[in-house]
Design an enzyme around this catalytic site. Structure first.
Site, PDB file in Angstrom:
ATOM      1  N   ASP A   1     -12.264  -1.803  -5.601  1.00  0.00           N
ATOM      2  CA  ASP A   1     -11.046  -2.276  -4.880  1.00  0.00           C
ATOM      3  C   ASP A   1     -10.196  -0.887  -4.471  1.00  0.00           C
ATOM      4  O   ASP A   1      -9.444  -0.595  -5.280  1.00  0.00           O
ATOM      5  CB  ASP A   1     -10.312  -3.368  -5.572  1.00  0.00           C
ATOM      6  CG  ASP A   1      -8.931  -3.958  -4.864  1.00  0.00           C
ATOM      7  OD1 ASP A   1      -8.756  -3.165  -3.866  1.00  0.00           O
ATOM      8  OD2 ASP A   1      -8.731  -4.551  -5.038  1.00  0.00           O
TER       9      ASP A   1
ATOM     10  N   TYR B   1      -5.090  -5.766 -10.327  1.00  0.00           N
ATOM     11  CA  TYR B   1      -4.568  -6.588  -9.340  1.00  0.00           C
ATOM     12  C   TYR B   1      -5.489  -6.639  -8.145  1.00  0.00           C
ATOM     13  O   TYR B   1      -5.842  -5.333  -7.841  1.00  0.00           O
ATOM     14  CB  TYR B   1      -3.033  -6.147  -8.851  1.00  0.00           C
ATOM     15  CG  TYR B   1      -2.716  -7.092  -7.684  1.00  0.00           C
ATOM     16  CD1 TYR B   1      -2.339  -8.268  -7.862  1.00  0.00           C
ATOM     17  CD2 TYR B   1      -2.706  -6.586  -6.439  1.00  0.00           C
ATOM     18  CE1 TYR B   1      -1.765  -9.376  -6.826  1.00  0.00           C
ATOM     19  CE2 TYR B   1      -2.161  -7.333  -5.360  1.00  0.00           C
ATOM     20  CZ  TYR B   1      -1.941  -8.809  -5.528  1.00  0.00           C
ATOM     21  OH  TYR B   1      -1.558  -9.643  -4.555  1.00  0.00           O
TER      22      TYR B   1
ATOM     23  N   LYS C   1      -4.558  -2.313   3.532  1.00  0.00           N
ATOM     24  CA  LYS C   1      -3.415  -1.767   3.318  1.00  0.00           C
ATOM     25  C   LYS C   1      -3.208  -0.587   4.607  1.00  0.00           C
ATOM     26  O   LYS C   1      -2.932  -0.731   5.631  1.00  0.00           O
ATOM     27  CB  LYS C   1      -3.238  -1.378   1.928  1.00  0.00           C
ATOM     28  CG  LYS C   1      -2.693  -2.462   1.077  1.00  0.00           C
ATOM     29  CD  LYS C   1      -1.778  -2.134   0.009  1.00  0.00           C
ATOM     30  CE  LYS C   1      -1.237  -3.179  -0.892  1.00  0.00           C
ATOM     31  NZ  LYS C   1      -2.021  -4.064  -1.756  1.00  0.00           N
TER      32      LYS C   1
ATOM     33  N   TYR D   1       6.202 -13.534  -3.960  1.00  0.00           N
ATOM     34  CA  TYR D   1       6.653 -14.052  -5.244  1.00  0.00           C
ATOM     35  C   TYR D   1       8.051 -14.407  -5.424  1.00  0.00           C
ATOM     36  O   TYR D   1       8.850 -13.650  -6.281  1.00  0.00           O
ATOM     37  CB  TYR D   1       6.245 -12.795  -6.189  1.00  0.00           C
ATOM     38  CG  TYR D   1       4.668 -12.839  -6.401  1.00  0.00           C
ATOM     39  CD1 TYR D   1       4.171 -13.424  -7.225  1.00  0.00           C
ATOM     40  CD2 TYR D   1       4.079 -11.907  -5.538  1.00  0.00           C
ATOM     41  CE1 TYR D   1       2.871 -13.477  -7.649  1.00  0.00           C
ATOM     42  CE2 TYR D   1       2.405 -11.855  -5.674  1.00  0.00           C
ATOM     43  CZ  TYR D   1       1.981 -12.664  -6.601  1.00  0.00           C
ATOM     44  OH  TYR D   1       0.641 -12.709  -6.935  1.00  0.00           O
TER      45      TYR D   1
END
Ligand SMILES: *Cc1c(COP(=O)(O)O)cnc(C)c1O
Length: 431
Positions: free
Chosen positions: A250, A149, A279, A21
């Site tokens: 998630d 997200y 992750k 980003y």
């Protein structure tokens, strides 16, 4: 190999490399890391930083862990990679065997992929293929919670928060999904009827076209660092059953103990139909993710047309990454990880308490090994990052959120140091 000076490297980076980003030509500096050991980042200019980010939830055992290093070296002697089409291997088999034992009951079928976003794409495709196979091909859309997200690929992006995910920018190509407001009831509170009503109404009206509800259980991560009621999650599970909509959890950020349960779904005592992990799956060593589902969904997909699940990444179940994941999970489970996470939680409560008195601060929230300080105004990223580095810590806020997710191996002294630096730097922000 020709040596490139640090200055020249930073110059090359500034000219040619995108960071997450970021603009290609940005005036925000990036800090050059020489190495990382335990909870310390060693910068090339000699600075030593206590790492508050665990590389975005990942490095739960700290950097350069001898046991995981050894697992990499050992696997490397055998093979770094082989294709997974028509072939299999022990690292993947051992990993899947572990995952189905430690995740919520019933998740017996596993698709291993290379990143969190891909595991979300896979989850969404599983849900759609399941309903197609069940003779309900209209069930192709998703409902999710605002401020969520789920990743940066197109399917995942379609269920990210519409504002922070910039849906207007991609509107002609993003699938249109349904959104409900995030629950107002916080973690530890019961859910009110008002809070669950929007989800109930939506499911009632749209279930015929809904494949699944996708959410981050208990902890909304990159969309707002927000902890919500376990009761809401339990009610959401009931509603999905009632309206025949699958539930996708998630757990990419929350998995492996971060919220104070091994998986955050356990706070509500529920099992999703499909679950994504990533992750910290490899302890932050390399990219690996997985999508798990139950027998109903996998058998459904098998029974339909085309009778196979339509996905297959080149690096699927990479043996090196699977070997690392096995070592990381063993390391986690052989210790009393819960006592460790509870200890970090208590230390964050104590260390960040002073923030509550600061005029810059709107709210302090702590759950498990996650500490969040929400400011009243968005931070100046460039300036505050410099202040943190000067204070000897690595903390990377976004917007109004300054947060910590330390490695589980962080000592009491390091935690106190990290918290003190955070309090001090936050107290210097304009308000
Ligand atoms: C980070 C994250 C993802 C995306 O994972 P990547 O590996 O970055 O693609 C998806 N969902 C959640 C909840 C995450 O925190």
């Amino acid at each position: 190999m020709k040596k490139i000076s640090i200055e020249a490297q930073i110059q090359l980076d500034a000219e040619h490399i995108w960071h997450p980003y970021s603009a290609m030509h940005s005036d925000s500096p990036v800090y050059h890391v020489e190495s990382a050991h335990g909870v310390m980042l060693h910068l090339s200019d000699g600075a030593r930083l206590v790492d508050g980010m665990a590389s975005w939830w990942c490095a739960i055992h700290g950097y350069n862990h001898p046991t995981i290093n050894q697992a990499v070296a050992r696997q490397l002697q055998k093979m770094a990679h082989v294709m997974f089409g028509g072939l299999t291997h022990e690292p993947a088999i051992r990993l899947v065997d572990k995952l189905i034992k430690i995740t919520p009951a019933g998740l017996n079928s596993v698709f291993i992929s290379d990143s969190g976003s891909v595991s979300v794409e896979v989850a969404m495709k599983m849900a759609i293929q399941y309903w197609h196979a069940s003779g309900l091909p209209d069930k192709q859309r998703f409902v999710t919670i605002r401020n969520g997200y789920h990743g940066d690929t197109f399917g995942a992006m379609s269920v990210c928060d519409p504002l922070t995910g910039m849906h207007s920018l991609f509107s002609s190509i993003l699938s249109e999904q349904f959104f409900v407001d995030r629950p107002g009831s916080r973690f530890g509170e019961a859910v009110s009827d008002d809070d669950i009503a929007p989800l109930e109404t939506l499911l009632n009206q749209q279930h015929q076209q809904l494949a699944a509800l996708i959410l981050e259980p208990i902890v909304q991560g990159a969309g707002g660092m927000y902890f919500y009621s376990a009761d809401y999650l339990a009610r959401a599970r009931e509603l999905c059953d009632h309206y025949d909509v699958l539930l996708i959890a998630d757990e990419i950020a929350t998995g492996f103990g971060r919220s104070g349960k091994l998986f955050a779904c356990e706070h509500a005592g529920i099992a999703p139909d499909i679950m994504c992990i990533g992750k910290s799956l490899t302890g932050g060593y390399m990219s690996l993710a997985a999508t798990l589902t139950n027998d109903r969904v996998s058998a459904g997909i098998d029974s339909g047309n085309p009778g196979v699940f339509m996905h297959g990444p080149t690096f699927m179940a990479n043996p090196l990454a699977c070997a690392v994941a096995n070592a990381s999970i063993d390391l986690l489970l052989e210790k009393d990880w819960l006592a460790t996470v509870n200890f970090i939680e208590a230390r964050l409560q104590r260390g960040l308490a002073a923030c509550k008195e600061l005029p810059q601060v709107a709210e302090v929230r702590i759950l498990g090994a996650i500490g969040v300080v929400e400011l009243k105004q968005a931070v100046n990223m460039k300036a505050i990052t410099r202040q943190f580095v000067d204070a000897g810590v690595w903390i990377r806020p976004f917007g109004k959120l300054v947060y910590l997710m330390p490695a589980y191996v962080m000592s009491a002294e390091e935690l106190d140091y990290l918290c003190a630096a955070l309090v001090n730097v936050v107290s210097q922000q304009p308000c």
